[in-house]
Design a protein around this motif. Structure first.
Motif, PDB file in Angstrom:
ATOM      1  N   ARG A 259      12.844 -77.042   0.664  1.00 45.15           N
ATOM      2  CA  ARG A 259      12.063 -76.240   0.469  1.00 45.15           C
ATOM      3  C   ARG A 259      11.834 -76.229  -1.086  1.00 45.15           C
ATOM      4  NH1 ARG A 259      13.515 -71.226  -1.892  1.00 45.15           N
ATOM      5  NH2 ARG A 259      11.369 -70.642  -0.966  1.00 45.15           N
ATOM      6  N   ASP A 260      10.450 -75.680  -2.067  1.00 46.29           N
ATOM      7  CA  ASP A 260       9.867 -75.382  -2.861  1.00 46.29           C
ATOM      8  C   ASP A 260      11.072 -74.538  -3.662  1.00 46.29           C
ATOM      9  OD1 ASP A 260       9.542 -75.638  -5.915  1.00 46.29           O
ATOM     10  OD2 ASP A 260       7.127 -75.576  -5.330  1.00 46.29           O
ATOM     11  N   VAL A 261      12.671 -74.981  -4.377  1.00 43.79           N
ATOM     12  CA  VAL A 261      11.929 -73.732  -4.949  1.00 43.79           C
ATOM     13  C   VAL A 261      12.390 -72.556  -5.903  1.00 43.79           C
ATOM     14  CG1 VAL A 261      14.219 -74.708  -7.131  1.00 43.79           C
ATOM     15  CG2 VAL A 261      14.737 -73.397  -5.894  1.00 43.79           C
ATOM     16  N   VAL A 262      11.090 -73.200  -6.230  1.00 43.72           N
ATOM     17  CA  VAL A 262      10.403 -72.695  -7.619  1.00 43.72           C
ATOM     18  C   VAL A 262       9.484 -71.291  -6.991  1.00 43.72           C
ATOM     19  CG1 VAL A 262       8.087 -72.652  -9.203  1.00 43.72           C
ATOM     20  CG2 VAL A 262      10.104 -74.312  -8.857  1.00 43.72           C
ATOM     21  N   SER A 263       8.720 -71.607  -5.763  1.00 46.72           N
ATOM     22  CA  SER A 263       8.046 -70.260  -4.660  1.00 46.72           C
ATOM     23  C   SER A 263       9.135 -69.360  -4.290  1.00 46.72           C
ATOM     24  CB  SER A 263       7.681 -71.356  -4.229  1.00 46.72           C
ATOM     25  OG  SER A 263       8.071 -71.976  -2.864  1.00 46.72           O
ATOM     26  N   GLY A 264       8.730 -68.613  -4.249  1.00 43.99           N
ATOM     27  CA  GLY A 264       9.716 -68.189  -3.075  1.00 43.99           C
ATOM     28  C   GLY A 264      10.970 -67.049  -3.742  1.00 43.99           C
ATOM     29  N   THR A 265      11.062 -66.366  -3.092  1.00 44.98           N
ATOM     30  CA  THR A 265      12.664 -65.174  -4.113  1.00 44.98           C
ATOM     31  C   THR A 265      14.095 -66.179  -4.001  1.00 44.98           C
ATOM     32  OG1 THR A 265      13.173 -64.455  -2.155  1.00 44.98           O
ATOM     33  CG2 THR A 265      11.537 -63.080  -3.160  1.00 44.98           C
ATOM     34  N   ALA A 266      15.239 -65.976  -4.850  1.00 49.57           N
ATOM     35  CA  ALA A 266      16.407 -66.388  -4.745  1.00 49.57           C
ATOM     36  C   ALA A 266      17.282 -66.499  -3.378  1.00 49.57           C
ATOM     37  CB  ALA A 266      17.787 -65.626  -5.509  1.00 49.57           C
ATOM     38  N   SER A 267      16.816 -65.053  -3.291  1.00 46.25           N
ATOM     39  CA  SER A 267      17.669 -64.859  -1.523  1.00 46.25           C
ATOM     40  C   SER A 267      17.345 -65.829  -0.118  1.00 46.25           C
ATOM     41  CB  SER A 267      17.425 -63.481  -0.817  1.00 46.25           C
ATOM     42  OG  SER A 267      15.770 -63.162  -0.713  1.00 46.25           O
ATOM     43  N   GLN A 268      15.676 -66.409  -0.551  1.00 46.99           N
ATOM     44  CA  GLN A 268      15.218 -67.480   0.528  1.00 46.99           C
ATOM     45  C   GLN A 268      15.891 -68.852   0.273  1.00 46.99           C
ATOM     46  OE1 GLN A 268      10.368 -67.208  -0.469  1.00 46.99           O
ATOM     47  NE2 GLN A 268      10.770 -65.270   1.459  1.00 46.99           N
ATOM     48  N   GLU A 269      16.319 -69.166  -0.786  1.00 50.30           N
ATOM     49  CA  GLU A 269      16.859 -70.071  -1.296  1.00 50.30           C
ATOM     50  C   GLU A 269      18.201 -69.860  -0.309  1.00 50.30           C
ATOM     51  OE1 GLU A 269      17.782 -74.321  -3.174  1.00 50.30           O
ATOM     52  OE2 GLU A 269      16.113 -72.890  -2.680  1.00 50.30           O
ATOM     53  N   ILE A 270      19.229 -69.331  -0.529  1.00 49.11           N
ATOM     54  CA  ILE A 270      20.257 -69.582  -0.188  1.00 49.11           C
ATOM     55  C   ILE A 270      19.959 -69.031   1.232  1.00 49.11           C
ATOM     56  CG2 ILE A 270      22.110 -67.459  -0.126  1.00 49.11           C
ATOM     57  CD1 ILE A 270      21.498 -66.238  -3.499  1.00 49.11           C
ATOM     58  N   ASN A 271      19.676 -68.441   1.979  1.00 49.55           N
ATOM     59  CA  ASN A 271      19.229 -68.638   3.116  1.00 49.55           C
ATOM     60  C   ASN A 271      18.895 -70.082   3.478  1.00 49.55           C
ATOM     61  OD1 ASN A 271      20.309 -65.661   3.390  1.00 49.55           O
ATOM     62  ND2 ASN A 271      17.712 -64.915   3.348  1.00 49.55           N
ATOM     63  N   PHE A 272      17.883 -70.448   3.092  1.00 52.24           N
ATOM     64  CA  PHE A 272      17.707 -71.610   3.556  1.00 52.24           C
ATOM     65  C   PHE A 272      18.846 -72.772   4.088  1.00 52.24           C
ATOM     66  CE2 PHE A 272      16.203 -75.695   2.446  1.00 52.24           C
ATOM     67  CZ  PHE A 272      15.897 -76.725   3.767  1.00 52.24           C
ATOM     68  N   TRP A 273      19.585 -72.093   3.074  1.00 55.01           N
ATOM     69  CA  TRP A 273      20.880 -73.850   3.142  1.00 55.01           C
ATOM     70  C   TRP A 273      21.843 -72.941   3.829  1.00 55.01           C
ATOM     71  CZ3 TRP A 273      19.771 -78.193   1.404  1.00 55.01           C
ATOM     72  CH2 TRP A 273      18.677 -78.417   0.202  1.00 55.01           C
ATOM     73  N   LEU A 274      22.254 -72.238   3.875  1.00 53.34           N
ATOM     74  CA  LEU A 274      22.274 -70.876   5.081  1.00 53.34           C
ATOM     75  C   LEU A 274      22.659 -71.617   6.231  1.00 53.34           C
ATOM     76  CD1 LEU A 274      24.013 -67.654   3.605  1.00 53.34           C
ATOM     77  CD2 LEU A 274      25.228 -70.386   3.558  1.00 53.34           C
ATOM     78  N   SER A 275      21.772 -71.223   6.874  1.00 48.74           N
ATOM     79  CA  SER A 275      20.215 -72.151   7.923  1.00 48.74           C
ATOM     80  C   SER A 275      20.641 -72.891   8.355  1.00 48.74           C
ATOM     81  CB  SER A 275      18.931 -70.647   8.191  1.00 48.74           C
ATOM     82  OG  SER A 275      19.055 -69.643   7.846  1.00 48.74           O
ATOM     83  N   LEU A 276      20.257 -74.271   7.532  1.00 44.45           N
ATOM     84  CA  LEU A 276      19.904 -75.382   7.703  1.00 44.45           C
ATOM     85  C   LEU A 276      21.655 -75.788   7.905  1.00 44.45           C
ATOM     86  CD1 LEU A 276      18.581 -78.268   7.213  1.00 44.45           C
ATOM     87  CD2 LEU A 276      19.245 -78.348   5.260  1.00 44.45           C
ATOM     88  N   GLU A 277      22.273 -75.158   7.289  1.00 45.50           N
ATOM     89  CA  GLU A 277      24.285 -75.431   7.707  1.00 45.50           C
ATOM     90  C   GLU A 277      24.165 -75.412   9.721  1.00 45.50           C
ATOM     91  OE1 GLU A 277      28.177 -74.853   5.762  1.00 45.50           O
ATOM     92  OE2 GLU A 277      27.032 -73.809   5.766  1.00 45.50           O
ATOM     93  N   ARG A 278      23.558 -73.764   9.731  1.00 45.01           N
ATOM     94  CA  ARG A 278      24.196 -73.490  11.248  1.00 45.01           C
ATOM     95  C   ARG A 278      23.242 -74.322  11.845  1.00 45.01           C
ATOM     96  NH1 ARG A 278      23.482 -68.634   8.570  1.00 45.01           N
ATOM     97  NH2 ARG A 278      21.207 -68.365   9.145  1.00 45.01           N
ATOM     98  N   ALA A 279      21.695 -75.484  12.153  1.00 45.03           N
ATOM     99  CA  ALA A 279      21.265 -75.959  12.713  1.00 45.03           C
ATOM    100  C   ALA A 279      22.084 -76.686  12.799  1.00 45.03           C
ATOM    101  CB  ALA A 279      19.826 -76.052  11.767  1.00 45.03           C
ATOM    102  N   LEU A 280      22.583 -77.889  11.417  1.00 45.87           N
ATOM    103  CA  LEU A 280      22.349 -78.690  11.639  1.00 45.87           C
ATOM    104  C   LEU A 280      24.902 -79.021  13.039  1.00 45.87           C
ATOM    105  CD1 LEU A 280      22.362 -80.067   7.683  1.00 45.87           C
ATOM    106  CD2 LEU A 280      21.009 -80.623  10.271  1.00 45.87           C
ATOM    107  N   ASP A 281      24.824 -77.787  12.372  1.00 39.75           N
ATOM    108  CA  ASP A 281      26.273 -77.586  12.726  1.00 39.75           C
ATOM    109  C   ASP A 281      25.603 -77.431  15.007  1.00 39.75           C
ATOM    110  OD1 ASP A 281      27.635 -77.812  11.017  1.00 39.75           O
ATOM    111  OD2 ASP A 281      27.961 -75.575  10.504  1.00 39.75           O
ATOM    112  N   GLY A 282      24.751 -76.756  14.538  1.00 33.57           N
ATOM    113  CA  GLY A 282      24.117 -77.126  16.129  1.00 33.57           C
ATOM    114  C   GLY A 282      23.743 -78.323  16.509  1.00 33.57           C
ATOM    115  N   ILE A 283      23.235 -78.787  15.461  1.00 30.70           N
ATOM    116  CA  ILE A 283      22.636 -80.562  16.085  1.00 30.70           C
ATOM    117  C   ILE A 283      23.727 -81.616  15.926  1.00 30.70           C
ATOM    118  CG2 ILE A 283      21.834 -82.686  15.370  1.00 30.70           C
ATOM    119  CD1 ILE A 283      19.707 -80.733  13.620  1.00 30.70           C
ATOM    120  N   GLU A 284      25.301 -81.543  15.769  1.00 30.39           N
ATOM    121  CA  GLU A 284      25.987 -82.430  15.751  1.00 30.39           C
ATOM    122  C   GLU A 284      26.958 -81.160  17.531  1.00 30.39           C
ATOM    123  OE1 GLU A 284      28.260 -81.698  12.681  1.00 30.39           O
ATOM    124  OE2 GLU A 284      28.153 -83.129  11.715  1.00 30.39           O
TER     125      GLU A 284
END
Length: 1165
Positions: A259-284
């Motif tokens: 995602r483009d970190v410039v757009s959106g809020t700081a909480s979106q950036e934080i939640n993106f990486w935390l959600s991505l980690e959960r999705a990757l853990d689910g795939i594993e």
């Protein structure tokens, strides 16, 4: 029934109880309520509502009305239809909620009470809440309900209560506010989250069945569970191969997600990486499942290695997982919510510290790119800006009092400074991270989103400050308001208020383009109205400056109006006074020069420094710094009035250069260096003996403490110089520490020795008390003898145990103990000496009064009692040699009393020997003391006192005749005894006085066997050196003899009665000469009693002869008559005989012849 039902307790176990109120509530009421409510609220058509009133409607309504609490929901459901046909809706009434995409709207009906009352309108018994559906998520609707409904309603309630901050804290209101903010924030985050696509790996049905069979058989899944013919079936294997390829594409869609970190809020950036980690853990987790392993094993078994070997590599899962895990070192526990849920400025400041502390700490551990971290910080800045704006807007800044406004904006500026400090720290860490990671260099620059808000708040704070100063100066109680409010037809105070009203109507924190234009327009309107007030102020200011008589008055005017000088228009109006003020400051600086030239030692500050115990060098430095501070104050005064850059003018430049040159002269470093050189040159160690003997100029010796006062000055200098931030060398500091350690003991010893010397002088000046204090003096001298062997080295080298061990346990250093004991003993000597001197003065005063007091037992006894009381006190306090001292004092008292005795004897003799003149009877007078003669006004009182007690009265003796016997009554011996008794009484006034004693407090048993001491002053009578004591007794005897002689004359008249007339006549015989002599003596003797007086005075004795005078006179007259008569007879007879003889002789002569006469015997005739 209604009252019964309402009176039943909640939670009753009786099943019939709720049935009674249910019967009372008519579902038709609820039906008609819904028919009226639903069409306007959820857009329901009347014919569509038939589906709502089914056969279960009455039962549902009855249960809803009777249940304690609870709610019921009206759900609007969209029916499926063809695309071109209009939508149709069905309505359901349900007690349970369910979410479905076809649910367009849900209306929640919530009871306010436990049951529904049919007699009360339902509108007052039900809450209505519209829950919209039909979207992908309900987050936006819930966020709107919380942020726009529930939270503002709660804030309004709290604000209306106007409770104190402490009361709110106790009730948990701040915590509730924070929870609301967190809930609002959580719903907002759920809206803003980037949806990570869910990856579900497609599993072949054959594989699925095989795994399920193995699980059912409780055996590990294996390819043996698959039919053998399928393991080599190409179509089956191709199908599995196709599934693996689809897995790779699905996983890659997640691993390559960004995602483009410039757009959106700081909480979106934080939640993106935390959600991505959960999705990757689910795939594993799916890739580790039995189904996937069986598919891979099937392909390996068929030698299809192309699909299996590069499977993990093609997905990029491992690299993506590692990267996300590393990034999430930063994202996990990110304290952004502390900022977004902050409810006041303090929480914002704390949250910034937490956020940047987290970022700076985690950036050292996480490889999160700096090029992404910079936009993240900018996004935090946007959140920070929004949150700050929200809190400041809630305070309605233009309407708040100035104190609150200034506090809020000062706090805001402090938060901005905190941000700047944290950004600097972040920049340093970011640069270090770039160097450490060897990343491509990028400029570390954060563009804060709150820059405009920061500028606006700073400007707004200054603007409001200027306005407030103007408002205060034009107010009714201060400044210009009270002088002439209506000048030129304008009310300045009202004008300023109206100008401010323009600004109150706008949003002062709106920094958008439109908001800035509105602010500029409002400020211009404000300035236009205020400029008229400024013109009035300028006119009045110039008027006051023009009437100022000197520069001080000008500065006073400036100080009063100083708050307005920040306004350029007013500042420009006072520029013309620049030269005048500079001349004034020059004069003040000239006075400073004169003060400096008088030198510190001759200034008043020097004497004050001595009083304040400031040593000379430190005092001089402080004095110079005070002058320098005054100089800087004058310079600052000019700058305050004339503005910055005043030194650029010609006059100002000259003044600046003069002050600079003077400041160089005020440099205190040379003074300090000279002192340092002097200290290093001298040996100022603390050593030698404790005491020394000093030879006095006038002769003699004196005890002194062997301690250089310069050492005391040294440690005070070092202490003050360290306070003045001078760097004192270590050696001198150590020397000062030694001096400081010894200082209390040295000062104590010096004070003790001084006290000792003063006390000895005091004893010397008060002769007579040496014996009494001799013991204490000897004790002090023994301590001095002991101290002669002690050296200062013992004090310097001792270990300072007093800091850790209390002195109560007696483990003090013996040298310190000596100082304390010496001070204590000398203190006792001083106290005892002062006490005994006071007592001795009282004793001497009383002893001296003995010589002049009234001569009465009471007066003498009172004085001697005072002396005895003082002696008893001396005895009680244990003074030495008291017995000898009292003996000496007694001798002095004896001498005074002896003088009083001598004098009183003389006075007594004078009084006794006095003889009254004239014939009057002597008045009864008391014996007058010589003291009474001197004290005129007290004389009568004391004489009256003496008259009733001890007096010398004249004794009256009466010569009486009784039974023809003359005698004296009382006899003369009574007079002698009375006079001797009176003399003894007067002498007894002194002689009977109780002697002073020194041993009244001694135990009486000790006196056994000893000679009893004399208790009074009777022995004084043996001390007369001359015949003083014999004289009064001699006078008494003389007086008695006089009385005897006089009384003897009267007693002679006893013979007038005792003698017989014939005896007298016979004794006289016929001799006329004897008779004639007797008559003459009788005539003379009449002078004794034949007088007009009735008494005879002998001074202190009177003889009263009135009683016998007449009888003696009569008896005398009788005797005189008898004797005269008998003498007449005798004389007549003699005359007759003589006449007869003469006649006979004549006859004889006539008868003789003349011849016979010649030569014859007749010639004898």
């Amino acid at each position: 029934m209604d009252g019964v039902s309402n009176g039943l307790p909640n939670g009753s176990g009786n099943h019939e109880t709720p049935a009674e109120p249910v019967a009372l509530f008519d579902s038709a009421i609820f039906r008609s309520y819904l028919l009226a409510l639903l069409p306007p609220v959820i857009g329901a058509l009347p014919d569509e509502l038939d589906s709502l009133f089914d056969e279960e409607f009455d039962e549902k309504v009855t249960r809803f009305a009777a249940d304690n609490g609870g709610s019921i929901y009206v759900v609007k459901v969209r029916e499926e239809s063809e695309d071109d046909s209009p939508p149709t809706y069905v309505y359901h009434l349900t007690p349970h909620l369910a979410y479905h995409p076809t649910h367009v709207t849900t209306l929640a009906l919530i009871k306010r009470g436990p049951t529904l009352d049919p007699l009360t309108p339902l509108a007052s018994q039900l809450h209505i809440l519209n829950l919209f559906g039909g979207e992908e998520t309900p987050y936006e609707g819930l966020h709107a309900v919380v942020s726009c409904g529930v939270k503002p309603w709660f804030d309004a309630f709290v604000g209306a209560r106007a409770g104190g901050r402490d009361g709110d804290t106790r009730m948990g209101i701040p915590m509730t506010k924070k929870k609301f903010a967190e809930l609002e924030l959580s719903l907002l985050h759920l809206q803003q989250n980037v949806e990570i696509p869910e990856t579900h790996l497609v599993i072949h049905p054959v594989i699925q069945r095989a795994v399920e069979q193995a699980v059912a058989a409780n055996t590990p899944p294996n390819i043996s569970n698959i039919p053998a013919n399928l393991l080599n079936d190409s179509s089956f294997l191709n199908s599995l191969h196709g599934h693996v390829n689809s897995w790779i594409k699905a996983i890659q869609s997640v691993t390559k997600l960004s995602r483009d970190v410039v757009s959106g809020t700081a909480s979106q950036e934080i939640n993106f990486w935390l959600s991505l980690e959960r999705a990757l853990d689910g795939i594993e987790a799916q890739l580790r499942s039995d189904e996937v392993n069986m598919v891979i094993n099937c392909l390996r078994n068929a030698k299809r290695f192309r699909a299996t070997v590069s499977f993990i590599a093609d997905t990029g899962l491992k690299d993506a997982t590692d990267l996300v895990h590393k990034y999430n070192q930063l994202m996990k526990d990110f304290p952004l919510n502390e900022l977004l849920s902050a409810t006041d400025l303090d929480k914002i400041q704390e949250s910034l510290t937490l956020i940047f502390g987290h970022i700076n700490r985690k950036l050292k551990l996480s490889p999160y790119p700096i090029r992404r971290a910079l936009p993240l910080v900018e996004a935090i800045s946007r959140d920070f800006n929004d949150q700050l704006l929200r809190i400041l807007t809630s305070h309605r800044l233009p309407y708040t009092p100035y104190e609150t406004f200034d506090r809020l904006l000062a706090q805001t500026m402090n938060i901005f400074r905190t941000w700047d400090d944290l950004i600097k720290e972040f920049t340093i860490i970011a640069r270090e991270a770039i160097k450490k990671r060897s990343e491509r260099f990028i400029p570390i620059k954060v563009v804060p989103a709150h820059a405009k808000l920061q500028e606006r708040t700073r400007y707004l704070r200054d603007w409001r400050k200027q306005h407030e100063q103007l408002a205060v100066m034009t107010g009714p109680t201060k400044g210009l308001g009270g002088v002439g409010m209506d000048v030129g037809g304008m009310d300045m105070e009202e004008e300023v208020k109206e100008a401010y009203e323009v600004v109150k109507r706008i949003d002062v924190l709106d920094v958008s383009v439109d908001g800035t234009e509105i602010w500029v327009a409002a400020e211009n309107a404000y300035n236009e109205r205020v400029s008229r007030v400024e013109n009035q102020i300028i006119a009045r200011l110039r008027d006051r400056l023009g009437t100022a008589r000197n520069a001080n008055e000008m500065f006073r005017v400036f100080s009063k109006f100083n708050a307005l000088f920040v306004r350029p228009k007013i500042r420009g109006a006072i520029q013309e006074y620049q030269t005048q003020l500079i001349d004034s400051v020059k004069e003040d600086i000239k006075h400073l020069h004169d003060k400096f030239k008088t030198q510190y030692r001759f200034s008043e500050a020097y004497h004050m420094s001595l009083m304040r115990d400031l040593p000379p060098i430190a005092g001089a430095i402080i004095w110079a710094r005070q002058i320098e501070r005054q100089l800087l104050t004058y310079m600052k005064r000019v700058e305050d009035v004339l503005g910055k850059g005043w030194e650029l003018y010609a006059e100002g430049q000259k003044l600046q250069s003069e002050s600079t040159a003077f400041r160089k002269k005020l440099d205190t470093r040379p003074v300090y260096d000279a002192w340092l050189h002097d200290i290093n040159r001298r040996n100022m160690g603390v050593d030698g003996r404790l005491f020394e003997i000093v030879r006095l100029r006038g002769g003699g010796f004196q005890l002194a403490v062997n301690f250089d006062p310069q050492i005391i000055t040294l440690f005070k200098e070092v202490r003050n110089l360290l306070w003045l931030n001078f760097q004192v060398p270590h050696a001198i500091t150590n020397m000062a520490k030694d001096a400081k350690r010894v200082y209390p003991h040295a000062v104590s010893l010096m004070e003790t020795v001084r006290t000792y010397g003063q006390t000895l002088d005091l004893v010397e000046n008060n002769k007579g008390i040496e014996w009494l204090v001799a013991e204490y003096r000897n004790e002090s001298q023994r301590m001095i003898t002991k101290g002669m062997n002690i050296r200062w080295d013992y004090f310097v080298n001792q270990y300072d145990t007093t800091r850790y061990v209390s002195s109560a346990d007696g483990r003090d250093n013996r040298h310190i103990q000596f100082v304390r004991e010496f001070a204590s003993i000398v203190s006792v000597l001083q106290d005892k000496s002062n006490s005994v001197i006071d007592l001795y003065k009282d004793i001497l005063r009383s002893v001296e009064d003995l010589a002049t007091c009234s001569y009465t037992t009471e007066a003498f006894s009172e004085l001697l009692a005072k002396v005895q009381a003082a002696i008893d006190r001396l005895n009680l306090e244990g003074y030495a040699n008291l017995e000898h001292w009292v003996a000496e004092l007694d001798k002095k008292i004896e001498g005074i009393l002896l003088q009083r005795l001598t004098h009183i004897i003389q006075v007594w003799c004078t009084e006794f020997d006095r003889v009254d003149d004239g014939d009057t009877r002597r008045d009864t007078l008391p014996l007058r003391d010589i003291t009474n003669k001197r004290r005129g006004d007290k004389r009568i009182k004391e004489e009256k006192f003496l008259e009733g007690n001890m007096t010398l009265k004249p004794i009256v003796h009466e010569i009486r005749i009784q039974n023809q016997v003359i005698f004296l009554d009382p006899p003369i011996e009574y007079a002698r005894s009375t006079w001797i008794k009176q003399l003894h009484d007067w002498l007894g006034v002194v002689c009977r006085l109780r002697r002073i004693q020194s041993s009244r407090y001694e135990i009486g048993l000790q006196m056994q066997g000893a000679t009893v001491s004399e208790t009074n002053y009777t022995s004084l009578l043996t001390r007369f050196t001359d015949n003083t004591l014999e004289r009064p007794f001699a006078l008494i005897e003389v007086k008695v003899q006089q009385l005897k002689d006089y009384v003897a004359k009267w007693l002679q008249f006893q013979s007038l009665w005792d003698l017989e007339a014939e005896y007298v006549f016979n004794r006289l015989g016929d001799s006329l000469a004897n008779w004639q002599q007797l008559l003459t003596e009788i005539k003379k003797a009449r002078s004794t009693f034949d007088t007009s007086d009735t008494q005879k005075s002998f001074g202190v004795c009177v003889i009263d002869y009135e009683q016998v005078q007449a009888r003696v006179n009569a008896k005398y007259d009788a005797w005189q008559r008898d004797i005269l008569s008998r003498f007449g007879v005798k004389l007549g007879n003699a005359m007759k005989e003589m006449h007869a003889s003469i006649l006979k002789a004549r006859n004889d002569l006539e008868h003789h012849s003349i011849e016979g006469l010649v030569g014859g015997p007749a010639r004898r005739f």
